[in-house]
Design an enzyme around this catalytic site. Structure first.
Site, PDB file in Angstrom:
ATOM      1  N   THR A   1      -2.699   6.074 -22.171  1.00  0.00           N
ATOM      2  CA  THR A   1      -2.576   4.728 -21.628  1.00  0.00           C
ATOM      3  C   THR A   1      -1.142   4.285 -21.909  1.00  0.00           C
ATOM      4  OG1 THR A   1      -3.344   3.797 -23.703  1.00  0.00           O
ATOM      5  CG2 THR A   1      -4.988   4.065 -21.962  1.00  0.00           C
TER       6      THR A   1
ATOM      7  N   ASP B   1      -5.410  13.798 -25.280  1.00  0.00           N
ATOM      8  CA  ASP B   1      -5.443  12.381 -24.887  1.00  0.00           C
ATOM      9  C   ASP B   1      -4.715  11.608 -25.985  1.00  0.00           C
ATOM     10  OD1 ASP B   1      -6.061   9.723 -24.554  1.00  0.00           O
ATOM     11  OD2 ASP B   1      -8.170  10.071 -24.035  1.00  0.00           O
TER      12      ASP B   1
ATOM     13  N   TYR C   1       0.858  -1.193   0.000  1.00  0.00           N
ATOM     14  CA  TYR C   1       0.000   0.000   0.000  1.00  0.00           C
ATOM     15  C   TYR C   1       0.884   1.229   0.000  1.00  0.00           C
ATOM     16  CZ  TYR C   1      -4.976  -0.654   0.023  1.00  0.00           C
ATOM     17  OH  TYR C   1      -6.255  -0.869  -0.383  1.00  0.00           O
TER      18      TYR C   1
ATOM     19  N   ARG D   1      -0.856  -2.682 -18.847  1.00  0.00           N
ATOM     20  CA  ARG D   1      -2.145  -1.990 -18.829  1.00  0.00           C
ATOM     21  C   ARG D   1      -2.093  -0.869 -17.791  1.00  0.00           C
ATOM     22  NH1 ARG D   1      -6.708  -2.871 -21.400  1.00  0.00           N
ATOM     23  NH2 ARG D   1      -5.434  -4.326 -22.567  1.00  0.00           N
TER      24      ARG D   1
END
Ligand code: DSN
Length: 415
Positions: free
Chosen positions: A223, A197, A51, A232
């Site tokens: 991405t 984008d 975390y 990914r």
């Protein structure tokens, strides 16, 4: 996979079957690719355990010393690759990246001017049922009916008429060069933010084969798994004055703990993208796309906007009396993956469409060049001509299988 096979053979079998599907079929989905084995290793690593809410040096959890190092490495490499002033590598996906930018720069109800999904845009550029079209007031631009290219005069008019707070440029199914400078001039003329984008064209931009939006746009989202060939995930780049705003918008704004295994994998992918080989690879993607478009044109097909200058194209199937849905399904039967796609001003419904979108990143990764790309076009054409002849289609399916066998993707993973 040895642990997985002994602990959970059921899941292992599904993964083996998916690997076999990848190896034995041709992937022409423009947004897909096969990442490097080293990226897979980082993505499946122990980094998943940690975390790390917050950012390097400012975490809400202890034990982040190496996590900080890997996130800094990813950020530095990405900044170098794109010449960016600030990078956030935490967005889980391209949609999260765009959501982060909107959350940083807009208030609910503000107006976004983005490209219509039906003309080649993206869900997050203001589609009515997406968060972007629900939380914000959306205005869409499309393409010119005659040229099927972006019409910058029309976009300027829409900008003046609607005074959006943000203009979004970038596309999912547009095969021409995007003039980011022109978009920046339009945005500046109405004092709007500009978001570029670049999810689809990040690879050619990194390789300097497509103009970069970095100096023109306030925010750039992407991405990492399409032409960039990484794991990914998503990322945001911005000018330094917006750095804090962007970081706050991602965490605590819209995300919690970052996916550290994906951030580690992004670092590996950026290292690959910084090598000279990557430029050659991107050139080959574009060459294959151009070969594909010219081969279709020679066979009498119409390419939306007439040509491709990037890694993809949308083919108008009306001359073949076929819909996009029919051809997507037909190609599936012979081992070729592609997706139906609206053509501009499509008379068909979005679920049916008159077009099919084809891209060359994945076939280029597996080693296809001009000759193989022309063979793929010939196979697709013959499948359309013989769509009602199961014997002929079986023969084409075998041809696809044989071609794939000559170009293994992950020989080190196949048992
Ligand atoms: N779904 C992606 C594509 O196929 O273009 C965009 O997010």
């Amino acid at each position: 996979m040895d642990f997985l096979r002994s602990v959970d053979p059921e899941t292992a079998l599904i993964i083996d079957q998916e690997l076999n599907r990848l190896e034995t079929t041709i992937d022409l989905i423009a947004s897909e690719n096969y990442t490097w084995p080293a990226v897979l290793e980082a993505s499946g690593s122990i980094l998943t355990n940690k975390y790390a809410e917050g950012y390097p040096g400012k975490r809400y959890y202890g034990g982040c010393v190496y996590i900080d190092e890997v996130e800094n490495l990813a950020k530095q490499r990405c900044a170098q690759l794109f010449n960016a002033e600030h990078v956030n590598v935490q967005p889980h996906s391209g949609s999260q990246a765009n959501m982060g930018v909107y959350f940083a720069a807009l208030k609910p109800g503000d107006t976004i001017l983005g490209m219509d999904l039906a003309a080649g845009g993206h869900l997050t550029h203001g589609y009515p049922v997406n968060f972007s079209g629900t939380f914000y007031t959306r205005v869409n631009y499309g393409v010119n009916r005659d040229t099927e290219c972006l019409d910058y005069d029309e976009i300027q008019k829409l900008a003046e008429q609607h005074k959006p707070k943000m203009i979004v440029c970038g596309a999912s199914a547009y095969s021409q060069i995007i003039d980011f400078k022109k978009f920046a001039e339009i945005a500046a003329s109405i004092d709007a933010f500009l978001l570029a984008d670049i999810a689809h064209i990040a690879g050619p931009i990194a390789a300097k084969l497509h103009p970069s939006p970095i100096e023109h746009a306030d925010f750039v989202s992407s991405t990492t798994h399409k032409t960039l060939r990484g794991p990914r995930g998503g990322l945001i780049m911005c000018k330094a004055p917006y750095a804090q705003q962007i970081d706050k918008a991602i965490m605590p704004g819209i995300q919690g703990g970052p996916l550290m295994q994906q951030i580690g994998a992004k670092a590996v992918a950026f290292a690959y993208a910084l090598k000279p080989d990557f430029i050659e690879y991107q050139k080959q993607i574009l060459e294959n796309a151009n070969t594909m478009a010219e081969a279709f044109i020679a066979l009498g097909y119409r390419i939306v906007s007439g040509s491709t200058k990037n890694h993809l194209m949308v083919i108008d199937l009306r001359s073949q009396n076929c819909t996009g849905k029919e051809v997507e399904e037909l190609l599936g039967t012979i081992g070729i993956s592609a997706n139906r796609n609206c053509i501009p001003f499509d008379p068909q419904k979005p679920f049916v469409t008159s077009g099919i979108r084809l891209g060359t990143p994945a076939i280029t990764t597996r080693g296809f060049k001009k000759q193989e790309t022309e063979t793929v076009v010939q196979i697709i054409h013959e499948a359309i001509q013989h769509k009602n002849d199961p014997h002929y289609l079986t023969k084409l399916g075998q041809q696809v299988h044989d071609l794939c066998a000559q170009f293994p993707i992950y020989p080190e993973l196949v048992q």
